[in-house]
Design an enzyme around this catalytic site. Structure first.
Site, PDB file in Angstrom:
ATOM      1  N   ASP A  14       0.091   5.812  11.737  1.00 27.10           N
ATOM      2  CA  ASP A  14       1.166   4.824  11.909  1.00 27.10           C
ATOM      3  C   ASP A  14       2.556   5.441  11.817  1.00 27.10           C
ATOM      4  O   ASP A  14       3.378   5.285  12.725  1.00 27.10           O
ATOM      5  CB  ASP A  14       1.058   3.725  10.844  1.00 27.10           C
ATOM      6  CG  ASP A  14      -0.022   2.697  11.184  1.00 27.10           C
ATOM      7  OD1 ASP A  14      -0.540   2.716  12.315  1.00 27.10           O
ATOM      8  OD2 ASP A  14      -0.330   1.879  10.295  1.00 27.10           O
ATOM      9  N   ARG A  94       7.175   1.764  -4.610  1.00 27.09           N
ATOM     10  CA  ARG A  94       8.108   1.358  -3.540  1.00 27.09           C
ATOM     11  C   ARG A  94       9.576   1.470  -3.925  1.00 27.09           C
ATOM     12  O   ARG A  94      10.374   2.033  -3.177  1.00 27.09           O
ATOM     13  CB  ARG A  94       7.788  -0.068  -3.040  1.00 27.09           C
ATOM     14  CG  ARG A  94       6.334  -0.276  -2.604  1.00 27.09           C
ATOM     15  CD  ARG A  94       5.823   0.829  -1.751  1.00 27.09           C
ATOM     16  NE  ARG A  94       4.456   0.641  -1.270  1.00 27.09           N
ATOM     17  CZ  ARG A  94       3.687   1.622  -0.831  1.00 27.09           C
ATOM     18  NH1 ARG A  94       4.131   2.864  -0.822  1.00 27.09           N
ATOM     19  NH2 ARG A  94       2.470   1.381  -0.393  1.00 27.09           N
ATOM     20  N   ASP A 123       4.312  -4.777   0.790  1.00 25.41           N
ATOM     21  CA  ASP A 123       5.131  -3.574   0.720  1.00 25.41           C
ATOM     22  C   ASP A 123       6.412  -3.663   1.553  1.00 25.41           C
ATOM     23  O   ASP A 123       7.457  -3.167   1.149  1.00 25.41           O
ATOM     24  CB  ASP A 123       4.301  -2.346   1.124  1.00 25.41           C
ATOM     25  CG  ASP A 123       3.296  -1.973   0.039  1.00 25.41           C
ATOM     26  OD1 ASP A 123       3.614  -2.203  -1.138  1.00 25.41           O
ATOM     27  OD2 ASP A 123       2.203  -1.478   0.368  1.00 25.41           O
ATOM     28  N   SER A 174      -7.500   1.286   4.597  1.00 22.66           N
ATOM     29  CA  SER A 174      -6.077   1.552   4.404  1.00 22.66           C
ATOM     30  C   SER A 174      -5.891   1.910   2.930  1.00 22.66           C
ATOM     31  O   SER A 174      -6.235   1.127   2.047  1.00 22.66           O
ATOM     32  CB  SER A 174      -5.272   0.308   4.771  1.00 22.66           C
ATOM     33  OG  SER A 174      -3.977   0.434   4.250  1.00 22.66           O
TER      34      SER A 174
HETATM   35  N1  ARG Z   1      -2.173  -5.153  -2.480  1.00 23.77           N
HETATM   36  C1  ARG Z   1      -1.606  -4.093  -3.206  1.00 23.77           C
HETATM   37  C2  ARG Z   1      -0.147  -4.357  -3.450  1.00 23.77           C
HETATM   38  O1  ARG Z   1       0.425  -5.149  -2.780  1.00 23.77           O
HETATM   39  C3  ARG Z   1      -1.859  -2.739  -2.579  1.00 23.77           C
HETATM   40  C4  ARG Z   1      -1.214  -2.449  -1.281  1.00 23.77           C
HETATM   41  C5  ARG Z   1      -1.474  -1.028  -0.935  1.00 23.77           C
HETATM   42  N2  ARG Z   1      -1.365  -0.685   0.439  1.00 23.77           N
HETATM   43  C6  ARG Z   1      -2.368  -0.141   1.166  1.00 23.77           C
HETATM   44  N3  ARG Z   1      -2.108   0.274   2.341  1.00 23.77           N
HETATM   45  N4  ARG Z   1      -3.585  -0.055   0.705  1.00 23.77           N
HETATM   46  O2  ARG Z   1       0.437  -3.806  -4.328  1.00 23.77           O
END
Ligand code: ARG
Length: 407
Positions: A14, A94, A123, A174
């Protein structure tokens, strides 16, 4: 002159196709790779890959120590778990990623920051909330959210722009990782009635294959922060890595969570966070020994609010700072050792001590005759403690027999 853009680069397909796409849009792209303790990733290779697919510049920053100190510590001290389960692994990185990208943008005179989040996750909100907080003037590009490409379209675009497509080895999931744990989603995991396959896990052993003998480890805390393991002082990232290894071996820290995303979607998430499980269990146990009762009873309300703020993209906010001050204040007395038993997926606090701050007084607590607790003073205390209820019953007879108390 071309506008400069700073991209949060992970090395995956990506964010790799994002580079030629952003260039075609007219940007001069600087890719930034952050080392937040991803497990088993060749970050030097990823840094080079950004140049290979067309970035003008590529920067690799080691932020493990800062991540542990400024982002993981508040989670340990606050016992933060979103919805009582998720130790906020991805949510934590983040704001740090954006802090670094904004610094670089200012250094090189970039106008724009780009991230690789999709349009249906948390995110994107966390990245952009942090950008707005640190520099509201910066523009934002979110190519993956804009593309809305199918996998086939993305691969066709990659081929046309000489972006290498990982063959076979690419995970069906992912994945987002840092020193505090691993988040795994998508693929077969999207069916919540399907047990997560063993191959989804890399940091933890299955309970079936975990050793048949327990292992004990003692964590030492200063002001609510782990500073030593089994008597050996170590920097926090080293402690986290060490505990991840031993706890993972015992099958500790697998989390299978039906989670409420901030964008209103329920999602099925798998996490591995062995050190988080062990450290937070130990930390809470030491708080039980050292926090005064009113503080201990009030703190969980603050913790829940803080966990929601972190999850919901409000790391940079006045409420977060204010609640964080409360937590910091409470942690001054959280000093001591907790002995943890690691066994077949369980992390159990089995012994604890605090030379300086233990509120546990064996002399007061004992059932033996030697107790210094004045039992006679309990009689009057109970009368006053229950006086309100006693008067209520005398008047209303909700639980008591009318005849008896009317007399
Ligand atoms: N759902 C979790 C969060 O919002 C993990 C997100 C992680 N991203 C991924 N691409 N697995 O914090």
């Amino acid at each position: 002159m071309q506008e400069k853009l700073v991209l949060a680069y992970s090395g995956g397909l990506d964010t790799s196709v994002a580079i030629p796409w952003l260039k075609e849009k007219g940007y001069d792209v600087t890719a930034v790779v952050l080392d937040v303790g991803q497990h088993g990733k060749d970050l030097d290779f990823i840094k080079e890959k950004a140049l290979l697919v067309g970035a003008e510049k590529s920067i690799l920053l080691d932020t493990k120590a800062e991540f542990a100190q400024d982002y993981v510590v508040p989670v340990i001290q606050g016992n933060l778990q979103y919805e009582g389960e998720y130790p906020l692994v991805s949510a934590l990185s983040r704001p740090l990623i954006i802090k670094k990208l904004v610094e670089i943008a200012h250094e090189i005179g970039a106008t724009t920051i780009a991230h690789g989040s999709t349009g249906h996750g948390n995110d994107q909100v966390r990245f952009e909330a942090a950008i707005h907080a640190f520099d509201p003037e910066l523009k934002i590009e979110a190519p993956i959210r804009d593309f809305q490409w199918s996998r086939e379209e993305e691969i066709a675009y990659a081929e046309a722009h000489n972006v290498p497509i990982p063959v076979g080895e690419e995970s069906p999931y992912s994945i987002d990782e840092n020193i505090w744990g691993r988040a795994i989603e998508a693929g077969i995991l999207e069916n919540p009635w399907h047990e997560a396959p063993e191959e989804a896990y890399t940091l933890t052993q299955s309970i079936e294959n975990a050793p048949d003998e327990p292992e004990f480890t003692t964590l030492t805390f200063e002001a609510g922060v782990p500073v030593a393991v089994d008597g050996e002082m170590m920097p926090l990232p080293a402690i986290i890595n060490h505990v991840n290894d031993i706890a993972g071996k015992h099958g500790i820290g697998r989390i299978d969570h039906i989670e409420n995303r901030l964008v209103g979607i329920k999602s099925r998430e798998i996490y591995e966070a062995p050190a988080a499980k062990v450290m937070m269990t130990a930390h809470k146990d030491l708080e039980d020994l050292t926090l005064e009762k009113d503080v201990a009873h009030f703190k969980p309300f603050v913790e829940q609010q803080l966990a929601n703020l972190v999850y919901d993209a409000k790391w940079v906010s006045p409420l977060f700072d204010a609640l964080q001050s409360f937590v910091k204040q409470t942690q001054q007395v959280v000093n001591g050792d907790v002995k943890m038993k690691l066994f077949k997926g369980n992390a159990i606090a089995v012994a604890r001590q605090s030379a300086t701050n233990s509120l546990y007084d064996e002399d007061l607590a004992t059932y033996t005759a030697s107790s210094s607790f004045d039992q006679a003073s309990a009689v009057g205390f109970i009368k006053l403690w229950t006086l309100g209820n006693t008067v209520f019953e005398q008047v209303n007879h909700v639980h008591s027999e009318t005849g008896m108390s009317n007399g």
